[in-house]
Design an enzyme around this catalytic site. Structure first.
Site, PDB file in Angstrom:
ATOM      1  N   LYS A 102       0.823  -1.213   0.000  1.00 34.04           N
ATOM      2  CA  LYS A 102       0.000   0.000   0.000  1.00 34.04           C
ATOM      3  C   LYS A 102       0.860   1.268   0.000  1.00 34.04           C
ATOM      4  O   LYS A 102       0.372   2.337  -0.368  1.00 34.04           O
ATOM      5  CB  LYS A 102      -0.952   0.013   1.195  1.00 34.04           C
ATOM      6  CG  LYS A 102      -0.307   0.236   2.551  1.00 34.04           C
ATOM      7  CD  LYS A 102      -1.342   0.230   3.655  1.00 34.04           C
ATOM      8  CE  LYS A 102      -0.724   0.454   5.027  1.00 34.04           C
ATOM      9  NZ  LYS A 102      -0.129   1.784   5.168  1.00 34.04           N
ATOM     10  N   ASP A 103       2.122   1.167   0.430  1.00 32.14           N
ATOM     11  CA  ASP A 103       3.023   2.334   0.439  1.00 32.14           C
ATOM     12  C   ASP A 103       3.720   2.548  -0.899  1.00 32.14           C
ATOM     13  O   ASP A 103       4.361   3.584  -1.102  1.00 32.14           O
ATOM     14  CB  ASP A 103       4.103   2.166   1.513  1.00 32.14           C
ATOM     15  CG  ASP A 103       3.550   2.234   2.927  1.00 32.14           C
ATOM     16  OD1 ASP A 103       2.490   2.874   3.114  1.00 32.14           O
ATOM     17  OD2 ASP A 103       4.164   1.645   3.835  1.00 32.14           O
ATOM     18  N   ARG A 156      -8.404   8.562   3.454  1.00 36.05           N
ATOM     19  CA  ARG A 156      -9.328   7.454   3.185  1.00 36.05           C
ATOM     20  C   ARG A 156     -10.067   7.033   4.447  1.00 36.05           C
ATOM     21  O   ARG A 156     -11.297   6.883   4.451  1.00 36.05           O
ATOM     22  CB  ARG A 156      -8.541   6.258   2.614  1.00 36.05           C
ATOM     23  CG  ARG A 156      -9.350   4.969   2.508  1.00 36.05           C
ATOM     24  CD  ARG A 156      -8.457   3.784   2.173  1.00 36.05           C
ATOM     25  NE  ARG A 156      -7.473   3.513   3.217  1.00 36.05           N
ATOM     26  CZ  ARG A 156      -7.720   2.788   4.300  1.00 36.05           C
ATOM     27  NH1 ARG A 156      -8.914   2.277   4.506  1.00 36.05           N
ATOM     28  NH2 ARG A 156      -6.763   2.580   5.189  1.00 36.05           N
ATOM     29  N   ARG A 157      -9.315   6.837   5.530  1.00 43.25           N
ATOM     30  CA  ARG A 157      -9.949   6.433   6.786  1.00 43.25           C
ATOM     31  C   ARG A 157     -10.830   7.547   7.333  1.00 43.25           C
ATOM     32  O   ARG A 157     -11.941   7.303   7.813  1.00 43.25           O
ATOM     33  CB  ARG A 157      -8.873   6.051   7.812  1.00 43.25           C
ATOM     34  CG  ARG A 157      -8.190   4.725   7.513  1.00 43.25           C
ATOM     35  CD  ARG A 157      -7.000   4.480   8.410  1.00 43.25           C
ATOM     36  NE  ARG A 157      -6.405   3.162   8.171  1.00 43.25           N
ATOM     37  CZ  ARG A 157      -5.160   2.843   8.457  1.00 43.25           C
ATOM     38  NH1 ARG A 157      -4.344   3.758   8.977  1.00 43.25           N
ATOM     39  NH2 ARG A 157      -4.702   1.632   8.217  1.00 43.25           N
ATOM     40  N   ARG A 174       0.470  10.290  13.381  1.00 40.67           N
ATOM     41  CA  ARG A 174       1.524   9.644  12.625  1.00 40.67           C
ATOM     42  C   ARG A 174       2.466   8.936  13.580  1.00 40.67           C
ATOM     43  O   ARG A 174       2.365   9.068  14.794  1.00 40.67           O
ATOM     44  CB  ARG A 174       2.287  10.668  11.783  1.00 40.67           C
ATOM     45  CG  ARG A 174       1.535  11.133  10.531  1.00 40.67           C
ATOM     46  CD  ARG A 174       2.467  11.737   9.520  1.00 40.67           C
ATOM     47  NE  ARG A 174       3.538  10.784   9.178  1.00 40.67           N
ATOM     48  CZ  ARG A 174       4.723  11.149   8.688  1.00 40.67           C
ATOM     49  NH1 ARG A 174       4.983  12.435   8.495  1.00 40.67           N
ATOM     50  NH2 ARG A 174       5.628  10.245   8.397  1.00 40.67           N
ATOM     51  N   ARG A 180       1.766   4.907  17.880  1.00 42.94           N
ATOM     52  CA  ARG A 180       0.362   5.277  17.731  1.00 42.94           C
ATOM     53  C   ARG A 180      -0.512   4.572  18.768  1.00 42.94           C
ATOM     54  O   ARG A 180      -1.480   5.146  19.268  1.00 42.94           O
ATOM     55  CB  ARG A 180      -0.117   4.963  16.309  1.00 42.94           C
ATOM     56  CG  ARG A 180       0.329   6.014  15.298  1.00 42.94           C
ATOM     57  CD  ARG A 180      -0.187   5.712  13.904  1.00 42.94           C
ATOM     58  NE  ARG A 180       0.637   4.712  13.231  1.00 42.94           N
ATOM     59  CZ  ARG A 180       0.356   4.208  12.033  1.00 42.94           C
ATOM     60  NH1 ARG A 180      -0.742   4.600  11.400  1.00 42.94           N
ATOM     61  NH2 ARG A 180       1.153   3.326  11.484  1.00 42.94           N
ATOM     62  N   CYS A 267      -2.271   9.694  -1.936  1.00 41.99           N
ATOM     63  CA  CYS A 267      -2.504   9.894  -0.514  1.00 41.99           C
ATOM     64  C   CYS A 267      -3.437  11.062  -0.218  1.00 41.99           C
ATOM     65  O   CYS A 267      -4.059  11.114   0.820  1.00 41.99           O
ATOM     66  CB  CYS A 267      -1.165  10.111   0.202  1.00 41.99           C
ATOM     67  SG  CYS A 267      -0.335   8.582   0.644  1.00 41.99           S
TER      68      CYS A 267
END
Length: 337
Positions: A102-103, A156-157, A174, A180, A267
């Site tokens: 995904k990155d 997105r989230r 982040r 986190r 992003c």
């Protein structure tokens, strides 16, 4: 070729010498605990194939690791976590690079010196692609207190959270997974959202309050999957990686990434996609893809869904992207830009 390479490498052709069994297989990776787990996982899959060669991890610090006080949009998006790792392979400081898929940006890096591009040579079996809610109140998303402070730096989230809880306050978050999680237990957040895959790989699933279903939170393209890159012209590396490649994972994620590419998203845009391979006995395998484009506040969401040939997953991704654009996604993406 490996057997022929034993001994004095000075007399070997370049490709044989580079793969001499006396030399370790060099895997470039970020230095976070999760990234190291992922690189070690790939190393464990490869060791039976490359023995008696050893594996050496080449730790590379990326822009995303160095700069924690700015959003990914200002750091070049997804390439902030991959570009330096890719350059380590392009510059022959490593043989392979391991990424969270995904990155990994769409397209190939340019090293600026005419170096051959990289390719994704293997995508091993995928981990759970869903997202998880971690709440210090131990409450699910629907039961969080009014105006809950939810931590995420993912558009997105954020958009999908706001679609379900429009009263939520999205607070930037982040850092690595462990950092986190520590923040999630403070009074600054009522909950945070992390990928199930990262929590599973680090043995931290006890922290999960709720696994968010795809109907609530569709994942980022490629979430839960790993990508192993090598140079396109490195045939020996590609041969080594072939046994650990999972075609089903590749077909599903290729459809997702084609959807993202055809939208021109990244992003900065709330784009999500998830593909699944249909187990149809006696019939050509199919890939089912669900895609989503949203406004940043979650008030407008375009959803698409369809099936296509698993041998040509990119065709499905492009087709659904065109459907989404015609249904209003073009205006939503333009608003994000």
């Amino acid at each position: 070729l490996l057997a022929e390479s034993v001994g004095d490498c000075s007399n070997c052709p370049a490709d044989k010498a580079r793969w001499c069994i006396m030399k370790p297989l060099r895997i470039a990776t970020r230095g976070s605990k999760l990234a190291l787990w992922q690189a070690e996982h790939i190393a464990a899959l490869l060791r039976p194939i490359i023995e008696p060669r050893s594996v050496q991890l080449v730790i590379v610090q990326t822009t995303g690791d160095r700069v924690q006080d700015r959003s990914l949009n200002l750091l070049g998006g997804r390439g902030a976590f991959t570009k330096e790792i890719q350059h380590a392979v392009l510059e022959d400081r490593a043989d392979l690079a391991v990424h969270s898929l995904k990155d990994l940006p769409i397209g190939e890096p340019d090293c600026g010196r005419g170096a051959p591009p990289l390719c994704i040579a293997a995508t091993p079996s995928r981990e759970d692609a869903r997202d998880a809610l971690i709440s210090r109140h131990r409450l699910v998303l629907a039961d969080l207190p009014p105006r809950p402070r939810i931590g995420t730096s993912s558009p997105r989230r954020a958009a999908q959270l706001l679609a379900v809880r429009p009263d939520a306050q999205i607070v930037p978050l982040r850092g690595n997974v462990e950092g986190r999680l520590r923040k999630a237990l403070t009074g600054d957040y009522d909950a945070i959202v992390l990928a199930v895959a990262g929590l599973t790989r680090l043995g931290l699933t006890d922290h999960i309050t709720q696994v968010l279903p795809f109907e609530v939170m569709l994942p980022a393209p490629g979430q839960g999957a790993l990508a192993v890159q090598c140079r396109v012209d490195d045939r020996l590396a590609r041969d080594l990686l072939a046994p650990i490649h999972d075609p089903a994972t590749w077909a599903a994620t290729a459809a997702e990434r084609a959807f993202l590419a055809a939208l021109g998203g990244g992003c900065c845009a709330p784009v999500a996609a998830y593909g699944e391979i249909g187990p149809l006995a006696g019939i050509a395998p199919t890939v089912r893809l669900r895609g989503l484009v949203a406004s940043p506040d979650g008030a407008q969401i375009v959803r698409v869904e369809g099936e296509g040939d698993a041998h040509r997953p990119e065709v499905l991704g492009v087709r659904l992207a065109e459907t989404a654009l015609a249904a209003g996604a073009a205006a939503l993406l333009e608003g994000c830009r």
